[in-house]
Design a protein around this motif. Sequence first.
Motif, short mmCIF file in Angstrom:
data_model
loop_
_atom_site.label_atom_id
_atom_site.label_comp_id
_atom_site.label_asym_id
_atom_site.label_seq_id
_atom_site.Cartn_x
_atom_site.Cartn_y
_atom_site.Cartn_z
N THR A 139 7.81 -38.50 -2.93
CA THR A 139 6.68 -39.18 -2.30
C THR A 139 6.50 -38.78 -0.84
O THR A 139 5.39 -38.77 -0.33
CB THR A 139 6.85 -40.71 -2.41
N GLU A 140 7.60 -38.43 -0.17
CA GLU A 140 7.52 -38.05 1.25
C GLU A 140 6.89 -36.67 1.45
O GLU A 140 6.35 -36.38 2.52
CB GLU A 140 8.91 -38.06 1.90
N THR A 141 6.96 -35.82 0.43
CA THR A 141 6.52 -34.43 0.62
C THR A 141 5.35 -34.04 -0.25
O THR A 141 4.79 -32.95 -0.07
CB THR A 141 7.70 -33.47 0.36
#
Length: 432
Positions: A139-141
Amino acid sequence: MARSVSTGNALVPGEDGQLGAFDVVIVGGGAAGITVAAGLRKYSRGGRNLSVAIIEPSDRHFYQPGWTLVGAGVFTMKQTERPEASLIPPGVCWIRAAASAFEPERDRVTLPNGMHVGYRALVVCPGLQLNWSAIDGLTETLGRNGVCSNYSADHAEYTWRCIQALDGGNAVFTQPAMPIKCAGAPQKIMYLAADHLRRHGKLRDVGIDFMLTGEAIFGVPFFVPPLLATAKGYGIRLNYRHTLTAVDGPARKAIFSVTGADGAVSELVKPFSMLHVTPPQGAPDVIRNSPLANEAGWVSVDPATLRHTRYANVFSLGDAAGTSNAKTAAAVRLQAPVVVRRVVALLTGGPATATYDGYGSCPLTTEYGKVLLAEFTYGGKVEPSFPLDPRVPRKSNWLLKTRFLPYLYWNRMLRGSEIDIPHKPRRFEDAR
């Protein structure tokens, strides 16, 4: 226009917290929900009035089969989107909220604010759940660092930018454990990416890996040989029993859990220039945690009638239904008339004979301009709509995929029309 109910202030619940009661409540306003609602309204226009409500929180509706084409630069995301309000049939009450609980013993659905919606018949079709957070770091990338996914409306267009930017390194495509929405989608975009590279003279400079949790490239054996030949033609490396567990976007590394033939599990770190992720998928939590669920968390229904196995006035179709068919819009197209007829029969006391045979269709884009059209029913029985060998990618199927099927979806299916080209078993010579 559809009557829209804001559950925050438009209606005041009674002493029992009841928002309203309807003949039919449909949970989910996607392909399945809208198609069933349109079919029920057609029945009502015949002089038999039925009150129908759709519980759906989103104000946007997407033609998700088009997202592969968005990721390949053929469609824009805007071409796959319509306002939800423009699709809900006239006379259907739109409750803009999500279902938070099911109470089938009391014939009602609970909303997040505590209100209840009662029904005589319930149709459950909220789709499935994409579990992005099950992959560490994803989700962060997602949407940057070369990490993309056609399973996201917000990031499918980024897939096309990633494909265009490829000029070396590795392009990695993943496929998690089944079932997933449109099981062919993870490899469709891979073939289009490879074809784009070939057309621009870059295919030899980019390594392409298909990392699958399963042990077969496709679930219907009849179509495996032509798909293996397609992958081989592009030089794609097939890696079975590889499950994506984590992503380090800034370092451009994907971490896989690898299960050996002896059952031993090891870890593989795979560098990438581009990573297309198909997230793990499952039944929505609201269904999994409800009395409607089977052991796997899906709505427990009879595979032929789509009626709940324990509650006679509950039906389910689409991705949330606990059936073994492919989770595709083509399946919904043939499931919806069965549910409409069964619901009407339940409410009017008429005969209920309509059944669903598990039909699903997967138009596999093997290159720009050609599609292999896989059609099958329960048990992987091959039942094409046309007399041509379905193992052969064809230009006509590309036109079907890019032009006719979107038109059919927006202008016929979602309006309750029951147009179908009959599928049936056919015999074909062994592929040469």
